[in-house]
Design a protein around this motif. Structure first.
Motif, PDB file in Angstrom:
ATOM      1  N   UNK A   1       6.397   1.731  11.624  1.00  0.00           N
ATOM      2  CA  UNK A   1       5.876   2.258  12.896  1.00  0.00           C
ATOM      3  C   UNK A   1       4.347   2.277  12.857  1.00  0.00           C
ATOM      4  N   UNK A   2       3.712   2.240  13.993  1.00  0.00           N
ATOM      5  CA  UNK A   2       4.245   1.699  15.242  1.00  0.00           C
ATOM      6  C   UNK A   2       4.367   0.188  15.124  1.00  0.00           C
ATOM      7  N   UNK A   3       5.189  -0.401  15.960  1.00  0.00           N
ATOM      8  CA  UNK A   3       5.418  -1.849  15.853  1.00  0.00           C
ATOM      9  C   UNK A   3       4.189  -2.658  16.252  1.00  0.00           C
ATOM     10  N   UNK A   4       3.229  -2.013  16.906  1.00  0.00           N
ATOM     11  CA  UNK A   4       1.966  -2.637  17.305  1.00  0.00           C
ATOM     12  C   UNK A   4       1.035  -1.517  17.740  1.00  0.00           C
ATOM     13  N   UNK A   5      -0.216  -1.847  17.987  1.00  0.00           N
ATOM     14  CA  UNK A   5      -1.125  -0.868  18.576  1.00  0.00           C
ATOM     15  C   UNK A   5      -1.365  -1.177  20.051  1.00  0.00           C
TER      16      UNK A   5
ATOM     17  N   UNK B   1       0.799  -1.216   0.000  1.00  0.00           N
ATOM     18  CA  UNK B   1       0.000   0.000   0.000  1.00  0.00           C
ATOM     19  C   UNK B   1       0.828   1.260   0.000  1.00  0.00           C
ATOM     20  N   UNK B   2       0.269   2.304   0.595  1.00  0.00           N
ATOM     21  CA  UNK B   2       0.807   3.662   0.511  1.00  0.00           C
ATOM     22  C   UNK B   2       2.276   3.787   0.936  1.00  0.00           C
ATOM     23  N   UNK B   3       2.625   3.254   2.110  1.00  0.00           N
ATOM     24  CA  UNK B   3       3.974   3.454   2.639  1.00  0.00           C
ATOM     25  C   UNK B   3       5.006   2.579   1.935  1.00  0.00           C
ATOM     26  N   UNK B   4       4.570   1.513   1.273  1.00  0.00           N
ATOM     27  CA  UNK B   4       5.516   0.584   0.655  1.00  0.00           C
ATOM     28  C   UNK B   4       6.375   1.259  -0.402  1.00  0.00           C
ATOM     29  N   UNK B   5       5.850   2.295  -1.034  1.00  0.00           N
ATOM     30  CA  UNK B   5       6.617   2.997  -2.067  1.00  0.00           C
ATOM     31  C   UNK B   5       7.923   3.536  -1.511  1.00  0.00           C
ATOM     32  N   UNK B   6       7.889   4.040  -0.280  1.00  0.00           N
ATOM     33  CA  UNK B   6       9.115   4.559   0.332  1.00  0.00           C
ATOM     34  C   UNK B   6      10.121   3.448   0.563  1.00  0.00           C
TER      35      UNK B   6
ATOM     36  N   UNK C   1      -1.254  -2.853   7.836  1.00  0.00           N
ATOM     37  CA  UNK C   1      -1.822  -2.016   8.898  1.00  0.00           C
ATOM     38  C   UNK C   1      -1.172  -2.295  10.256  1.00  0.00           C
ATOM     39  N   UNK C   2      -1.070  -1.264  11.071  1.00  0.00           N
ATOM     40  CA  UNK C   2      -0.295  -1.324  12.314  1.00  0.00           C
ATOM     41  C   UNK C   2      -0.690  -2.483  13.216  1.00  0.00           C
ATOM     42  N   UNK C   3      -1.979  -2.758  13.316  1.00  0.00           N
ATOM     43  CA  UNK C   3      -2.435  -3.821  14.191  1.00  0.00           C
ATOM     44  C   UNK C   3      -2.001  -5.199  13.764  1.00  0.00           C
ATOM     45  N   UNK C   4      -1.566  -5.332  12.512  1.00  0.00           N
ATOM     46  CA  UNK C   4      -1.110  -6.628  11.998  1.00  0.00           C
ATOM     47  C   UNK C   4       0.405  -6.793  12.082  1.00  0.00           C
ATOM     48  N   UNK C   5       1.112  -5.742  12.432  1.00  0.00           N
ATOM     49  CA  UNK C   5       2.575  -5.826  12.480  1.00  0.00           C
ATOM     50  C   UNK C   5       3.079  -6.950  13.386  1.00  0.00           C
ATOM     51  N   UNK C   6       2.550  -7.104  14.617  1.00  0.00           N
ATOM     52  CA  UNK C   6       3.056  -8.185  15.463  1.00  0.00           C
ATOM     53  C   UNK C   6       2.809  -9.569  14.869  1.00  0.00           C
TER      54      UNK C   6
END
Length: 338
Positions: free
Chosen positions: A94-98, A10-15, A72-77
């Motif tokens: 970021x963040x590494x979790x919610x 998604x959006x941030x992956x481009x960076x 999405x942040x909630x899926x990071x862990x």
């Protein structure tokens, strides 16, 4: 050669894709997204040989050393733990979790599987921020009295409507957890160990679960007091993202679109770098700044050298603990002791 797989196109992956392509000794082996067209388009755009909608299939590849998590942040862990269990180093946005408890599970999984954990807090690497941190650590400010962070941005309802997970407690969090998390991180990085926090947050205009506006007052063990003021309701566009540091022997202010410009720099003493302080300002075209480039350089160095990450899970945990405490304080209407 460090071989990377990325999940969440998604959006941030481009960076991430752009930063990785600039480096030597690294290549993107595969990418994954639950939306097939998005994964396919990323593979085509960035010349990635493999794409899939099945994360397990990506993790089973033996030619991947590190997984970059841009979901999405909630899926990071969850995604980080899965990667660690497959023996992959983990890099999470970021963040590494919610939730702090989930962050601890991710840290534990990486430790148990003997893999490195990187948390993308790239604004720490901005030249302007590095200048401030160096001045703090070298004692140029003397005793710190106050730190003030203002994040006055604009996120219209259309932004939240782009995906169902945005603005939800389970997968995103609100303005502090998502948009202002870098500023929360920098405030606690500058100020040191946090003693307590009290906060007020509210959802004033956007149709989301989490907050769109809030303020927090932080007391550090050093005695320094900080405030963080955040709103996603600024009309009609992003207005300010700044951090001001006031000490007994110096005052500095960093602003710009991504905490990338030194706006004020005054100390009781003088060092050679003061004469060229403006050269430490950068001029990115988005709030993401240029930090992903430098961050990935540090990541690749750590993986190749098998060294401790520059910004690891423990660093990411500190800012998340403060964010969670801000929410608890606002919800329970009381001071939270860390």
């Amino acid at each position: 050669m460090v071989r990377i797989g990325l999940v969440g196109c998604g959006r941030i992956s481009k960076n991430h894709f752009t930063a990785i392509r600039k480096l030597q000794d690294v290549k993107i082996v595969g990418c994954c997204d639950i939306i097939g067209e998005r994964a396919k388009e990323a593979a085509k755009t960035y010349n990635i040989p493999y794409w899939t909608t099945n994360y397990e299939d990506l993790l089973k590849r033996e030619d991947i050393d590190l997984i970059s998590i841009c979901t999405p942040s909630g899926l990071h862990p969850e995604h980080g733990i899965m990667a660690a269990n497959h023996g992959k180093h983990v890099l999470t946005e970021k963040p590494m979790a919610v939730r702090l408890a989930d962050a601890d599970k991710l840290i534990k999984a990486c430790d148990q599987n003997n893999v490195l954990l990187f948390v993308v807090l790239q604004n720490r690497l901005n030249p302007s921020i590095q200048m401030v941190k160096k001045a703090i650590d070298s004692g140029r400010f003397g005793k710190l009295f106050m730190i003030v962070a203002n994040v006055f941005w604009s996120r219209p309802q259309e932004y939240y409507d782009l995906a169902e997970w945005r603005g939800t407690w389970d997968l995103d969090g609100g303005a502090f957890c998502n948009q202002a998390s870098h500023y929360v991180d920098l405030v606690q990085w500058f100020g040191g160990p946090v003693a307590s926090v009290m906060a007020q947050t509210d959802t004033l205009a956007r149709k989301i679960e989490a907050e769109d506006t809030g303020s927090a007052i932080i007391k550090f063990h050093s005695g320094c007091i900080a405030t963080i003021n955040v709103s996603m309701l600024t009309y009609p566009r992003n207005l300010e993202g700044s951090i001001t540091i006031i000490g007994e022997k110096g005052t500095a202010r960093v602003g710009g679109i991504a905490a990338n410009e030194i706006l004020h720099w005054e100390f009781s003493d003088t060092v050679d770098a003061d004469a060229i302080v403006n050269e430490f300002s950068t001029h990115p075209d988005s709030v993401y700044g240029f930090g992903h480039d430098a961050y990935y350089q540090s990541v690749i160095h750590s993986v190749i050298k098998e060294e401790k990450p520059l910004i690891d899970g423990d660093a990411g945990r500190k800012s998340l603990e403060l964010i969670e405490s801000i929410y608890v304080s606002s919800r329970k209407q009381k001071v939270v002791i860390l």
